[in-house]
Design an enzyme around this catalytic site. Structure first.
Site, PDB file in Angstrom:
ATOM      1  N   HIS A  33       0.530   5.125   6.472  1.00 18.10           N
ATOM      2  CA  HIS A  33       0.357   5.686   5.135  1.00 18.10           C
ATOM      3  C   HIS A  33       0.518   7.201   5.191  1.00 18.10           C
ATOM      4  O   HIS A  33       0.729   7.774   6.254  1.00 18.10           O
ATOM      5  CB  HIS A  33      -1.001   5.278   4.571  1.00 18.10           C
ATOM      6  N   SER A  77       0.810  -1.220   0.000  1.00 15.01           N
ATOM      7  CA  SER A  77       0.000   0.000   0.000  1.00 15.01           C
ATOM      8  C   SER A  77       0.843   1.269   0.000  1.00 15.01           C
ATOM      9  O   SER A  77       0.343   2.347  -0.330  1.00 15.01           O
ATOM     10  CB  SER A  77      -0.955   0.009   1.200  1.00 15.01           C
ATOM     11  N   ASP A  94      -4.105   5.898  11.581  1.00 11.35           N
ATOM     12  CA  ASP A  94      -3.144   5.469  10.564  1.00 11.35           C
ATOM     13  C   ASP A  94      -1.912   6.374  10.583  1.00 11.35           C
ATOM     14  O   ASP A  94      -1.959   7.515  10.126  1.00 11.35           O
ATOM     15  CB  ASP A  94      -3.814   5.501   9.189  1.00 11.35           C
TER      16      ASP A  94
END
Length: 353
Positions: free
Chosen positions: A333, A106, A330
């Site tokens: 990311h 990702s 998160d």
């Protein structure tokens, strides 16, 4: 005779040095793009993420309600030189009619979406198409015939479903057939190697003829990188294809790293770490494993050594404003627009230099 022996030796030395330098971070014109500091610059970001309707919710921090904007207005300043801006029109012209592929997890998707937005907003009224077949997405800018693809292949080596279960095969790379024929390849793998138990997407690891319940994850990571490196040497024609490796993208879940020992994530962070030195832990073991693997590859592979510059950006993650909200903060990311734009800015400068 001595002259020819010395000449041959010097030529061989130059070839070896060229290979070794090609597979490590490049200092162009004496400038190391990968070490420096973040400086406030109101001319950034170079695009409005709202103009890119294809950005996924996971990375679209402003659309998800992030209230602060200062994190968008920082420019990466290498030590001792300037990093030229990303020139999207020039990029489009250089890669007219060509294909670029990101392959990895990702974090590759993060960089892929950043590049598609940088290119789509480079000129007015560009027409694009976004399609997905199985694990491969293709973003096409029709005006230039440019395809920017993403192969969601988190380990680069294969996971095969057999009667015994899902087997992560460290010596098998059949998925590499998807990477053939590209004009540029940008690879990445790292974060999934440390997932365990229910989070890991495999049941066994196979090394050679041995099928194991588990093994040292760093050893497995490096073995897989060796398999991938073998694929690069066997399948890439350096005269036609540029190859990059994204490097290790860091996470921010330990506030002690930036002098906030009570913090367990990046929640509430709105500014980068000042200066050029990160006060916390550097993922030295993982970075060293990548550099060892690259040093063994015969074909040129350029390392996008993004670790140090990204470590300074504790403010650049989605935090509450990703897909998990307060229940899944998160700090792995990156928001788009944001830090991956700088990764692509460096990628562009390495291409044009």
């Amino acid at each position: 005779m001595a002259f020819w022996e010395n000449w041959s030796f010097n030529l061989l030395l130059l070839i070896v040095l060229h290979h070794r330098l090609a597979n490590f971070p490049i200092c162009l014109g004496g400038c190391d793009f990968f070490h420096g500091s973040w400086v406030a610059d109101p001319s950034y970001p170079t695009y409005d993420a709202a103009a890119c309707p294809f950005i996924e919710k996971e990375f679209n921090c402003q659309k998800n309600g992030r209230p602060d904007h200062n994190y968008l207005s920082y420019r990466w300043q290498p030590n001792g030189c300037d990093l030229p801006r990303f020139n999207g029109v020039d990029f489009l012209r250089r890669y007219r009619g060509k294909s670029i592929m990101f392959a990895g997890d990702s974090l590759s998707r993060d960089q892929w979406e950043s590049l598609t937005c940088l290119l789509y907003t480079a000129a007015p009224n560009l027409e694009y198409n976004l399609s997905r077949v199985d694990m491969i997405s293709t973003f096409t800018i029709h005006d230039y015939g440019l395809k920017v693809l993403l192969d969601r292949n988190v380990f680069l080596v294969d996971i095969v479903k057999e009667s015994k279960g899902r087997i992560l095969k460290l010596d098998s790379i059949e998925g590499g057939k998807n990477w053939e024929g590209m004009d540029m390849l940008i690879f990445n793998t790292w974060h999934w190697w440390n997932y365990r138990h229910a989070q890991q997407p495999w049941d066994y690891i196979q090394v050679g003829n041995q099928v194991l319940n588990d093994m040292n994850r760093m050893a497995a990571f490096e073995r897989a990188l060796g398999t991938w490196g073998g694929w690069v040497d066997a399948n890439v024609d350096p005269s036609k294809t540029r190859v990059f490796f994204q490097g290790i993208s860091p996470s921010h879940y330990n506030g002690s790293d930036w002098n906030k020992p009570k913090a367990t994530n990046c929640r509430g962070e709105t500014m980068p770490v000042s200066g050029s030195e990160y006060p916390g832990q550097y993922p030295a073991v993982a970075v060293a494993a990548v550099k060892r693997a690259l040093s063994k590859i015969k074909n040129p592979v350029t390392l996008l050594d993004i670790t140090a510059l990204s470590l300074l950006r504790k403010d650049g993650h989605p935090s509450l404003y990703g897909i998990g909200g307060a229940n899944g903060i998160d700090c792995t990311h990156w928001c788009i627009a944001g830090v991956p734009d700088t990764w692509n800015q460096i990628l562009y400068n390495l291409i044009v230099s």
